[in-house]
Scaffold this active site. Sequence first.
Site, PDB file in Angstrom:
ATOM      1  N   SER A  72       0.836  -1.189   0.000  1.00  0.00           N
ATOM      2  CA  SER A  72       0.000   0.000   0.000  1.00  0.00           C
ATOM      3  C   SER A  72       0.871   1.240   0.000  1.00  0.00           C
ATOM      4  CB  SER A  72      -0.854   0.021   1.261  1.00  0.00           C
ATOM      5  OG  SER A  72       0.013   0.132   2.378  1.00  0.00           O
ATOM      6  N   LYS A  73       0.289   2.282  -0.583  1.00  0.00           N
ATOM      7  CA  LYS A  73       1.102   3.490  -0.701  1.00  0.00           C
ATOM      8  C   LYS A  73       1.373   4.153   0.637  1.00  0.00           C
ATOM      9  CE  LYS A  73      -2.900   6.007  -2.348  1.00  0.00           C
ATOM     10  NZ  LYS A  73      -3.528   6.555  -3.539  1.00  0.00           N
ATOM     11  N   ARG A  74       0.606   3.788   1.655  1.00  0.00           N
ATOM     12  CA  ARG A  74       0.904   4.348   2.982  1.00  0.00           C
ATOM     13  C   ARG A  74       2.267   3.867   3.468  1.00  0.00           C
ATOM     14  NH1 ARG A  74      -1.668   7.566   2.233  1.00  0.00           N
ATOM     15  NH2 ARG A  74      -3.900   7.535   1.894  1.00  0.00           N
TER      16      ARG A  74
END
Length: 499
Positions: free
Chosen positions: A260-262
Amino acid sequence: MTAENPTPRPTRVRIAPSPTGDPHVGTAYIGLLNYLFATQRGGEFILRIEDTDRTRFHAGSEQMIFDALKWVGLTWTEGPEVGGPHGPYRQSERTEIYRKYAQILLDNGTAYKSFESEAELEEMRRQQTAAKQPPRYNGAHRHLTPEQISAYEAEGRPAVIRLKVPENTSTTFRDELRGDITFDHNNVDDQVLMKSDGFPTYHLANVVDDHLMGITDVIRAEEWISSTPKHVLLYKAFGWQAPNFWHMPLLRNIDKSKISKRKNPVSLNYYRESGYLPEALLNFLGLMGGGMAQPTEQEIVSKGLNTKEGDIFSLAEMIEKFDFKRISLGGPVFDLVKLRWLNGEYIRKQSPEAFYASLRRTILSDDYLQAVASLVHTRLETLGQFGDMTSFLFSDNVLPTDAVFLPKKRTLEETLAFVPEQITALESADWDLTSIESALKKLGEEKQWSVKENFMLLRAIITGSATSPPLVESLVVFGKARTLDRMRRFLEAQKKIRR
Ligand code: GLU
Protein backbone atom coordinates in the site's frame (compact mmCIF):
# COMPACT_ATOMS: atom_id res chain seq x y z
CA MET A 1 -11.48 -34.18 -28.63
CA THR A 2 -13.51 -34.70 -25.46
CA ALA A 3 -15.14 -32.14 -23.24
CA GLU A 4 -12.31 -32.58 -20.71
CA ASN A 5 -9.67 -32.15 -23.41
CA PRO A 6 -10.73 -29.31 -25.66
CA THR A 7 -8.48 -28.44 -28.60
CA PRO A 8 -5.41 -26.68 -27.27
CA ARG A 9 -5.50 -23.02 -28.24
CA PRO A 10 -2.46 -20.83 -28.88
CA THR A 11 -1.49 -19.11 -25.66
CA ARG A 12 -2.92 -15.64 -25.28
CA VAL A 13 -2.67 -13.73 -22.02
CA ARG A 14 -3.40 -10.18 -21.00
CA ILE A 15 -3.12 -7.60 -18.33
CA ALA A 16 -6.13 -5.41 -17.85
CA PRO A 17 -5.19 -2.39 -15.74
CA SER A 18 -7.73 0.24 -14.80
CA PRO A 19 -6.60 3.82 -15.40
CA THR A 20 -7.35 5.15 -11.95
CA GLY A 21 -4.17 7.02 -11.07
CA ASP A 22 -0.43 6.50 -11.07
CA PRO A 23 0.80 3.28 -12.69
CA HIS A 24 1.18 0.68 -9.95
CA VAL A 25 4.15 -1.65 -9.30
CA GLY A 26 1.59 -4.47 -9.10
CA THR A 27 0.73 -3.84 -12.76
CA ALA A 28 4.37 -4.28 -13.75
CA TYR A 29 4.65 -7.41 -11.57
CA ILE A 30 1.58 -9.06 -13.10
CA GLY A 31 2.61 -7.68 -16.51
CA LEU A 32 6.02 -9.33 -16.23
CA LEU A 33 4.48 -12.67 -15.27
CA ASN A 34 2.07 -12.56 -18.21
CA TYR A 35 4.87 -11.51 -20.54
CA LEU A 36 7.05 -14.42 -19.39
CA PHE A 37 4.19 -16.87 -19.67
CA ALA A 38 3.37 -15.80 -23.25
CA THR A 39 6.97 -15.57 -24.40
CA GLN A 40 7.87 -18.98 -23.00
CA ARG A 41 5.00 -20.51 -24.98
CA GLY A 42 5.37 -18.55 -28.20
CA GLY A 43 2.08 -16.83 -27.40
CA GLU A 44 0.75 -13.30 -27.34
CA PHE A 45 0.75 -10.80 -24.50
CA ILE A 46 -2.06 -8.27 -24.73
CA LEU A 47 -2.79 -5.02 -22.94
CA ARG A 48 -6.41 -4.09 -22.35
CA ILE A 49 -7.59 -0.97 -20.58
CA GLU A 50 -10.49 -1.55 -18.20
CA ASP A 51 -11.95 1.92 -17.87
CA THR A 52 -15.64 1.25 -17.30
CA ASP A 53 -15.66 2.55 -13.74
CA ARG A 54 -16.13 6.18 -14.64
CA THR A 55 -16.10 7.31 -11.00
CA ARG A 56 -12.49 6.20 -10.60
CA PHE A 57 -11.34 7.16 -14.10
CA HIS A 58 -8.29 9.40 -14.24
CA ALA A 59 -7.40 11.14 -17.49
CA GLY A 60 -3.71 10.78 -18.20
CA SER A 61 -3.44 7.54 -16.29
CA GLU A 62 -3.65 5.36 -19.39
CA GLN A 63 -0.68 7.04 -21.03
CA MET A 64 1.28 6.74 -17.77
CA ILE A 65 0.56 2.99 -17.74
CA PHE A 66 1.90 2.57 -21.28
CA ASP A 67 4.98 4.69 -20.54
CA ALA A 68 5.78 2.97 -17.27
CA LEU A 69 5.42 -0.55 -18.66
CA LYS A 70 7.59 0.34 -21.63
CA TRP A 71 10.11 1.87 -19.26
CA VAL A 72 10.50 -1.39 -17.32
CA GLY A 73 11.04 -3.13 -20.65
CA LEU A 74 7.75 -4.90 -21.34
CA THR A 75 6.20 -5.01 -24.80
CA TRP A 76 2.81 -6.22 -25.96
CA THR A 77 1.54 -7.17 -29.38
CA GLU A 78 -2.05 -5.98 -29.06
CA GLY A 79 -3.40 -3.00 -27.16
CA PRO A 80 -5.14 0.37 -27.42
CA GLU A 81 -2.18 2.16 -28.99
CA VAL A 82 -0.89 -0.72 -31.15
CA GLY A 83 -4.25 -2.06 -32.31
CA GLY A 84 -4.76 -5.71 -33.21
CA PRO A 85 -7.37 -8.09 -34.56
CA HIS A 86 -9.59 -8.11 -31.44
CA GLY A 87 -9.93 -4.39 -30.79
CA PRO A 88 -10.92 -1.98 -29.57
CA TYR A 89 -8.77 -2.72 -26.51
CA ARG A 90 -10.28 0.04 -24.38
CA GLN A 91 -13.46 -1.09 -22.66
CA SER A 92 -15.15 2.30 -22.82
CA GLU A 93 -15.18 1.84 -26.60
CA ARG A 94 -16.89 -1.54 -26.35
CA THR A 95 -20.11 -0.70 -24.49
CA GLU A 96 -22.31 -1.83 -27.40
CA ILE A 97 -20.69 -5.26 -27.21
CA TYR A 98 -21.46 -5.61 -23.50
CA ARG A 99 -25.06 -4.53 -24.03
CA LYS A 100 -25.49 -7.21 -26.65
CA TYR A 101 -24.05 -9.90 -24.38
CA ALA A 102 -26.07 -8.76 -21.37
CA GLN A 103 -29.18 -9.16 -23.50
CA ILE A 104 -28.16 -12.75 -24.31
CA LEU A 105 -28.09 -13.52 -20.59
CA LEU A 106 -31.47 -11.86 -20.03
CA ASP A 107 -32.89 -13.90 -22.88
CA ASN A 108 -31.53 -17.21 -21.62
CA GLY A 109 -32.65 -16.54 -18.07
CA THR A 110 -29.21 -16.46 -16.40
CA ALA A 111 -29.53 -12.76 -15.61
CA TYR A 112 -32.38 -10.48 -14.64
CA LYS A 113 -33.28 -6.84 -14.30
CA SER A 114 -33.52 -5.36 -10.87
CA PHE A 115 -35.16 -2.01 -10.29
CA GLU A 116 -34.39 -1.04 -6.70
CA SER A 117 -33.31 2.54 -6.16
CA GLU A 118 -30.08 3.42 -4.36
CA ALA A 119 -32.15 4.36 -1.30
CA GLU A 120 -33.91 0.99 -1.30
CA LEU A 121 -30.61 -0.87 -1.57
CA GLU A 122 -29.20 1.25 1.21
CA GLU A 123 -32.16 0.34 3.41
CA MET A 124 -31.68 -3.36 2.55
CA ARG A 125 -28.04 -3.16 3.64
CA ARG A 126 -28.99 -1.30 6.80
CA GLN A 127 -31.49 -3.96 7.83
CA GLN A 128 -29.04 -6.76 7.09
CA THR A 129 -26.29 -5.09 9.08
CA ALA A 130 -28.72 -4.54 11.97
CA ALA A 131 -29.63 -8.26 11.83
CA LYS A 132 -25.88 -9.05 11.80
CA GLN A 133 -26.11 -10.57 8.32
CA PRO A 134 -23.54 -9.89 5.63
CA PRO A 135 -24.87 -7.12 3.35
CA ARG A 136 -25.92 -8.51 -0.04
CA TYR A 137 -28.69 -8.22 -2.59
CA ASN A 138 -31.72 -10.08 -1.23
CA GLY A 139 -32.95 -11.40 -4.57
CA ALA A 140 -36.26 -9.51 -4.39
CA HIS A 141 -36.46 -8.91 -8.15
CA ARG A 142 -35.19 -12.33 -9.23
CA HIS A 143 -38.56 -13.58 -10.27
CA LEU A 144 -40.45 -10.53 -11.51
CA THR A 145 -43.13 -11.36 -14.06
CA PRO A 146 -42.93 -9.78 -17.53
CA GLU A 147 -45.90 -7.59 -16.47
CA GLN A 148 -44.11 -6.35 -13.38
CA ILE A 149 -41.03 -5.58 -15.44
CA SER A 150 -43.08 -3.66 -18.00
CA ALA A 151 -44.79 -1.73 -15.22
CA TYR A 152 -41.45 -0.67 -13.70
CA GLU A 153 -40.17 0.27 -17.11
CA ALA A 154 -43.30 2.30 -17.84
CA GLU A 155 -42.63 4.22 -14.62
CA GLY A 156 -39.22 5.04 -16.06
CA ARG A 157 -37.41 3.31 -13.21
CA PRO A 158 -33.76 2.71 -14.06
CA ALA A 159 -32.65 -0.94 -13.87
CA VAL A 160 -29.42 -2.81 -13.38
CA ILE A 161 -28.86 -6.28 -14.78
CA ARG A 162 -27.82 -8.92 -12.25
CA LEU A 163 -26.38 -12.39 -12.54
CA LYS A 164 -28.81 -15.05 -11.32
CA VAL A 165 -26.46 -17.05 -9.12
CA PRO A 166 -28.02 -20.54 -8.76
CA GLU A 167 -29.27 -21.14 -5.23
CA ASN A 168 -28.19 -23.83 -2.77
CA THR A 169 -25.25 -25.04 -4.77
CA SER A 170 -21.61 -24.13 -5.26
CA THR A 171 -19.03 -23.40 -7.93
CA THR A 172 -15.66 -25.11 -8.07
CA PHE A 173 -12.86 -23.97 -10.31
CA ARG A 174 -9.27 -24.97 -10.64
CA ASP A 175 -6.60 -22.49 -9.72
CA GLU A 176 -3.41 -23.60 -11.46
CA LEU A 177 -1.33 -22.81 -8.38
CA ARG A 178 -3.74 -23.78 -5.61
CA GLY A 179 -5.83 -26.61 -7.01
CA ASP A 180 -9.61 -26.71 -6.72
CA ILE A 181 -11.36 -23.83 -4.97
CA THR A 182 -15.03 -24.05 -4.08
CA PHE A 183 -17.38 -21.18 -3.34
CA ASP A 184 -20.74 -21.85 -1.74
CA HIS A 185 -23.31 -19.78 -3.63
CA ASN A 186 -24.81 -18.65 -0.36
CA ASN A 187 -21.73 -16.46 -0.21
CA VAL A 188 -21.87 -15.23 -3.80
CA ASP A 189 -23.96 -12.13 -4.41
CA ASP A 190 -26.23 -11.70 -7.44
CA GLN A 191 -23.57 -9.55 -9.01
CA VAL A 192 -24.53 -6.45 -10.98
CA LEU A 193 -23.40 -6.98 -14.58
CA MET A 194 -24.75 -3.82 -16.20
CA LYS A 195 -25.18 -0.60 -14.27
CA SER A 196 -28.11 1.70 -14.84
CA ASP A 197 -25.79 4.16 -16.63
CA GLY A 198 -25.41 1.58 -19.42
CA PHE A 199 -21.83 0.72 -18.46
CA PRO A 200 -20.92 -2.85 -17.61
CA THR A 201 -19.28 -3.76 -14.33
CA TYR A 202 -15.80 -5.23 -14.25
CA HIS A 203 -17.15 -8.79 -14.13
CA LEU A 204 -19.21 -8.75 -17.31
CA ALA A 205 -16.74 -6.72 -19.37
CA ASN A 206 -13.81 -8.81 -18.20
CA VAL A 207 -15.40 -12.14 -19.10
CA VAL A 208 -16.81 -10.99 -22.43
CA ASP A 209 -13.47 -9.51 -23.43
CA ASP A 210 -11.36 -12.42 -22.26
CA HIS A 211 -13.58 -14.66 -24.34
CA LEU A 212 -13.72 -12.48 -27.46
CA MET A 213 -9.99 -11.81 -27.26
CA GLY A 214 -9.23 -15.53 -27.09
CA ILE A 215 -7.51 -15.38 -23.70
CA THR A 216 -6.36 -18.85 -22.68
CA ASP A 217 -4.85 -18.10 -19.30
CA VAL A 218 -5.89 -15.43 -16.85
CA ILE A 219 -2.88 -14.58 -14.73
CA ARG A 220 -3.82 -12.00 -12.15
CA ALA A 221 -3.35 -11.10 -8.51
CA GLU A 222 -4.93 -13.25 -5.81
CA GLU A 223 -7.22 -10.43 -4.72
CA TRP A 224 -9.43 -11.44 -7.68
CA ILE A 225 -10.01 -15.01 -6.44
CA SER A 226 -13.37 -14.12 -4.94
CA SER A 227 -14.48 -12.71 -8.31
CA THR A 228 -13.58 -15.90 -10.15
CA PRO A 229 -16.69 -17.95 -9.22
CA LYS A 230 -18.80 -15.15 -10.70
CA HIS A 231 -16.69 -15.28 -13.84
CA VAL A 232 -16.95 -19.06 -14.05
CA LEU A 233 -20.75 -18.77 -13.74
CA LEU A 234 -20.71 -16.22 -16.55
CA TYR A 235 -18.68 -18.50 -18.83
CA LYS A 236 -21.23 -21.22 -18.12
CA ALA A 237 -24.15 -18.88 -18.73
CA PHE A 238 -22.75 -18.01 -22.15
CA GLY A 239 -21.78 -21.62 -22.88
CA TRP A 240 -18.12 -20.66 -23.32
CA GLN A 241 -14.94 -22.46 -22.36
CA ALA A 242 -13.36 -20.72 -19.36
CA PRO A 243 -9.65 -19.86 -19.44
CA ASN A 244 -7.18 -21.34 -16.96
CA PHE A 245 -6.87 -19.24 -13.83
CA TRP A 246 -3.56 -18.44 -12.15
CA HIS A 247 -3.83 -16.22 -9.10
CA MET A 248 -0.49 -14.79 -8.16
CA PRO A 249 0.52 -14.03 -4.60
CA LEU A 250 0.03 -10.39 -3.69
CA LEU A 251 3.01 -8.13 -3.15
CA ARG A 252 3.33 -7.24 0.51
CA ASN A 253 4.76 -4.48 2.66
CA ILE A 254 7.54 -5.40 5.06
CA ASP A 255 4.93 -6.01 7.78
CA LYS A 256 3.25 -8.56 5.43
CA SER A 257 0.15 -6.43 4.87
CA LYS A 258 -1.00 -5.98 1.26
CA ILE A 259 1.31 -3.52 -0.49
CA SER A 260 0.00 0.00 0.00
CA LYS A 261 1.10 3.49 -0.70
CA ARG A 262 0.90 4.35 2.98
CA LYS A 263 3.85 2.06 3.62
CA ASN A 264 5.71 1.76 0.35
CA PRO A 265 6.03 3.78 -2.82
CA VAL A 266 3.79 1.90 -5.26
CA SER A 267 3.91 4.23 -8.24
CA LEU A 268 6.20 3.11 -11.05
CA ASN A 269 6.76 6.82 -11.66
CA TYR A 270 8.45 7.02 -8.29
CA TYR A 271 10.97 4.34 -9.18
CA ARG A 272 11.69 5.93 -12.52
CA GLU A 273 11.97 9.44 -11.13
CA SER A 274 14.12 8.53 -8.18
CA GLY A 275 16.77 6.76 -10.16
CA TYR A 276 16.06 3.05 -10.17
CA LEU A 277 17.26 1.24 -13.25
CA PRO A 278 14.43 -0.47 -15.10
CA GLU A 279 16.45 -3.71 -15.42
CA ALA A 280 16.92 -3.78 -11.65
CA LEU A 281 13.25 -3.22 -10.96
CA LEU A 282 12.23 -5.89 -13.45
CA ASN A 283 14.73 -8.31 -11.91
CA PHE A 284 13.35 -7.50 -8.47
CA LEU A 285 9.77 -8.12 -9.64
CA GLY A 286 10.94 -11.44 -11.11
CA LEU A 287 12.18 -12.42 -7.66
CA MET A 288 8.73 -11.92 -6.18
CA GLY A 289 6.83 -15.17 -6.00
CA GLY A 290 9.95 -17.31 -6.31
CA GLY A 291 9.56 -18.53 -9.89
CA MET A 292 13.32 -18.44 -10.44
CA ALA A 293 15.27 -21.38 -9.08
CA GLN A 294 17.97 -20.32 -6.65
CA PRO A 295 21.47 -21.66 -7.29
CA THR A 296 22.22 -24.87 -5.40
CA GLU A 297 24.85 -25.04 -2.67
CA GLN A 298 27.04 -26.84 -5.18
CA GLU A 299 26.71 -24.15 -7.86
CA ILE A 300 27.43 -21.48 -5.31
CA VAL A 301 30.67 -23.24 -4.39
CA SER A 302 31.71 -24.33 -7.88
CA LYS A 303 31.00 -20.96 -9.53
CA GLY A 304 32.31 -19.05 -6.54
CA LEU A 305 28.99 -17.19 -6.26
CA ASN A 306 27.98 -14.94 -3.47
CA THR A 307 24.56 -16.38 -2.45
CA LYS A 308 22.92 -13.07 -3.25
CA GLU A 309 24.18 -13.22 -6.81
CA GLY A 310 21.61 -15.94 -7.39
CA ASP A 311 19.09 -13.12 -7.14
CA ILE A 312 20.44 -11.31 -10.19
CA PHE A 313 19.09 -12.24 -13.58
CA SER A 314 18.12 -10.59 -16.85
CA LEU A 315 14.81 -10.69 -18.67
CA ALA A 316 16.30 -13.21 -21.13
CA GLU A 317 17.28 -15.48 -18.22
CA MET A 318 13.79 -15.16 -16.77
CA ILE A 319 12.28 -16.19 -20.11
CA GLU A 320 14.57 -19.19 -20.10
CA LYS A 321 14.23 -20.27 -16.49
CA PHE A 322 11.18 -18.78 -14.79
CA ASP A 323 8.98 -21.66 -13.72
CA PHE A 324 5.34 -20.97 -12.91
CA LYS A 325 5.02 -24.22 -11.04
CA ARG A 326 7.71 -23.08 -8.60
CA ILE A 327 5.77 -20.02 -7.49
CA SER A 328 5.33 -20.06 -3.76
CA LEU A 329 2.10 -18.74 -2.33
CA GLY A 330 3.53 -17.06 0.76
CA GLY A 331 3.24 -13.32 0.08
CA PRO A 332 6.41 -11.96 -1.52
CA VAL A 333 7.70 -8.97 0.40
CA PHE A 334 8.44 -5.85 -1.60
CA ASP A 335 11.52 -5.06 0.38
CA LEU A 336 12.92 -1.67 -0.59
CA VAL A 337 16.22 -2.40 1.12
CA LYS A 338 16.69 -5.38 -1.16
CA LEU A 339 15.60 -3.42 -4.21
CA ARG A 340 18.10 -0.70 -3.41
CA TRP A 341 20.85 -3.31 -2.98
CA LEU A 342 19.92 -4.88 -6.30
CA ASN A 343 19.82 -1.50 -8.00
CA GLY A 344 23.27 -0.76 -6.63
CA GLU A 345 24.53 -4.03 -8.10
CA TYR A 346 23.18 -3.03 -11.50
CA ILE A 347 24.72 0.42 -11.26
CA ARG A 348 28.11 -1.07 -10.38
CA LYS A 349 27.90 -3.41 -13.33
CA GLN A 350 27.36 -0.53 -15.76
CA SER A 351 30.25 0.71 -17.88
CA PRO A 352 31.23 4.32 -17.10
CA GLU A 353 29.51 5.36 -20.32
CA ALA A 354 26.30 3.49 -19.50
CA PHE A 355 26.31 4.90 -15.98
CA TYR A 356 26.71 8.44 -17.26
CA ALA A 357 24.01 7.83 -19.86
CA SER A 358 21.65 6.69 -17.09
CA LEU A 359 22.27 9.91 -15.18
CA ARG A 360 21.70 11.93 -18.32
CA ARG A 361 18.40 10.18 -18.86
CA THR A 362 17.20 10.94 -15.36
CA ILE A 363 18.50 13.34 -12.75
CA LEU A 364 20.91 15.08 -15.15
CA SER A 365 18.67 15.12 -18.19
CA ASP A 366 18.50 18.34 -20.18
CA ASP A 367 14.82 18.70 -19.38
CA TYR A 368 15.32 18.32 -15.65
CA LEU A 369 18.36 20.61 -15.51
CA GLN A 370 16.60 23.28 -17.51
CA ALA A 371 13.54 23.11 -15.32
CA VAL A 372 15.68 23.35 -12.18
CA ALA A 373 17.70 26.22 -13.67
CA SER A 374 14.56 28.19 -14.40
CA LEU A 375 13.58 27.98 -10.74
CA VAL A 376 16.67 29.87 -9.55
CA HIS A 377 17.69 31.92 -12.58
CA THR A 378 16.84 35.29 -11.06
CA ARG A 379 18.05 34.46 -7.57
CA LEU A 380 21.76 33.87 -8.06
CA GLU A 381 24.64 36.27 -7.72
CA THR A 382 27.16 33.74 -8.97
CA LEU A 383 26.61 30.54 -10.88
CA GLY A 384 28.40 28.79 -8.04
CA GLN A 385 25.28 29.19 -5.88
CA PHE A 386 23.30 26.94 -8.15
CA GLY A 387 24.16 23.80 -6.22
CA ASP A 388 23.37 25.29 -2.82
CA MET A 389 19.98 26.55 -3.92
CA THR A 390 18.87 23.43 -5.69
CA SER A 391 20.48 20.57 -3.79
CA PHE A 392 17.10 19.40 -2.44
CA LEU A 393 16.09 18.61 -6.02
CA PHE A 394 19.05 16.29 -6.42
CA SER A 395 19.27 14.65 -3.02
CA ASP A 396 17.60 11.41 -2.05
CA ASN A 397 16.20 12.79 1.17
CA VAL A 398 16.33 15.79 3.49
CA LEU A 399 15.41 16.03 7.13
CA PRO A 400 14.26 19.42 8.47
CA THR A 401 14.72 20.22 12.14
CA ASP A 402 11.68 20.92 14.33
CA ALA A 403 12.50 24.61 14.33
CA VAL A 404 12.29 24.66 10.56
CA PHE A 405 9.09 22.72 9.99
CA LEU A 406 6.96 23.55 13.04
CA PRO A 407 4.65 26.55 12.49
CA LYS A 408 4.77 28.91 15.48
CA LYS A 409 1.17 28.48 16.55
CA ARG A 410 0.92 24.71 16.04
CA THR A 411 1.81 21.81 18.26
CA LEU A 412 3.98 19.00 17.04
CA GLU A 413 1.03 16.65 17.27
CA GLU A 414 -1.31 18.70 15.12
CA THR A 415 1.45 19.37 12.63
CA LEU A 416 2.28 15.71 12.20
CA ALA A 417 -1.43 14.96 11.88
CA PHE A 418 -1.76 17.59 9.16
CA VAL A 419 0.93 16.10 6.89
CA PRO A 420 -1.17 13.04 5.92
CA GLU A 421 -3.96 15.47 5.02
CA GLN A 422 -1.56 17.32 2.75
CA ILE A 423 -0.52 13.99 1.22
CA THR A 424 -4.12 13.03 0.50
CA ALA A 425 -4.87 16.43 -1.00
CA LEU A 426 -1.79 16.33 -3.23
CA GLU A 427 -2.41 12.75 -4.26
CA SER A 428 -5.54 13.72 -6.10
CA ALA A 429 -4.03 16.84 -7.68
CA ASP A 430 -2.92 16.86 -11.30
CA TRP A 431 0.68 17.89 -11.19
CA ASP A 432 0.57 21.50 -12.39
CA LEU A 433 0.71 24.87 -10.66
CA THR A 434 -3.01 25.55 -10.51
CA SER A 435 -4.16 22.18 -9.30
CA ILE A 436 -1.44 21.92 -6.65
CA GLU A 437 -2.23 25.41 -5.43
CA SER A 438 -5.96 24.84 -5.35
CA ALA A 439 -5.61 21.47 -3.59
CA LEU A 440 -3.53 23.09 -0.86
CA LYS A 441 -5.81 26.10 -0.62
CA LYS A 442 -8.93 23.96 -0.32
CA LEU A 443 -7.33 21.84 2.36
CA GLY A 444 -6.17 24.92 4.24
CA GLU A 445 -9.69 26.34 4.23
CA GLU A 446 -11.21 23.06 5.39
CA LYS A 447 -8.73 22.52 8.20
CA GLN A 448 -8.15 26.17 9.03
CA TRP A 449 -4.50 26.18 8.24
CA SER A 450 -3.37 29.48 6.77
CA VAL A 451 -1.65 29.46 3.39
CA LYS A 452 1.50 30.58 5.16
CA GLU A 453 1.51 27.69 7.64
CA ASN A 454 0.54 25.19 5.00
CA PHE A 455 3.34 26.25 2.65
CA MET A 456 5.91 26.65 5.35
CA LEU A 457 5.44 23.09 6.51
CA LEU A 458 5.54 21.70 3.00
CA ARG A 459 8.56 23.77 2.10
CA ALA A 460 10.41 22.46 5.12
CA ILE A 461 9.57 18.86 4.32
CA ILE A 462 10.53 19.05 0.66
CA THR A 463 13.51 21.38 0.80
CA GLY A 464 14.71 20.82 4.36
CA SER A 465 14.91 24.57 4.76
CA ALA A 466 12.83 27.63 5.55
CA THR A 467 13.84 29.37 2.35
CA SER A 468 13.75 27.97 -1.14
CA PRO A 469 12.93 28.75 -4.74
CA PRO A 470 9.17 29.22 -5.30
CA LEU A 471 7.57 26.23 -3.62
CA VAL A 472 4.80 25.10 -5.95
CA GLU A 473 7.01 25.57 -9.03
CA SER A 474 9.63 23.46 -7.26
CA LEU A 475 7.10 20.71 -6.56
CA VAL A 476 6.13 20.61 -10.22
CA VAL A 477 9.78 20.18 -11.21
CA PHE A 478 10.48 17.64 -8.45
CA GLY A 479 7.54 15.49 -9.60
CA LYS A 480 4.50 14.08 -7.87
CA ALA A 481 5.83 10.66 -7.00
CA ARG A 482 9.01 12.00 -5.39
CA THR A 483 7.17 14.77 -3.56
CA LEU A 484 4.72 12.35 -2.00
CA ASP A 485 7.46 9.90 -1.18
CA ARG A 486 9.51 12.57 0.57
CA MET A 487 6.47 13.52 2.64
CA ARG A 488 5.90 9.92 3.67
CA ARG A 489 9.54 9.49 4.52
CA PHE A 490 9.38 12.62 6.63
CA LEU A 491 6.53 11.09 8.65
CA GLU A 492 8.39 7.79 8.98
CA ALA A 493 11.50 9.59 10.18
CA GLN A 494 9.48 11.58 12.71
CA LYS A 495 7.93 8.39 14.02
CA LYS A 496 11.36 6.88 14.52
CA ILE A 497 12.76 9.97 16.18
CA ARG A 498 9.84 10.25 18.61
CA ARG A 499 9.70 6.59 19.49
N1 GLU B 1 -9.17 -4.30 -14.17
C1 GLU B 1 -8.66 -5.25 -13.23
C2 GLU B 1 -7.48 -4.59 -12.55
O1 GLU B 1 -7.50 -3.41 -12.41
C3 GLU B 1 -8.27 -6.52 -13.95
C4 GLU B 1 -8.23 -7.74 -13.10
C5 GLU B 1 -8.09 -8.98 -13.96
O2 GLU B 1 -6.97 -9.20 -14.44
O3 GLU B 1 -9.07 -9.64 -14.19
O4 GLU B 1 -6.52 -5.17 -12.13
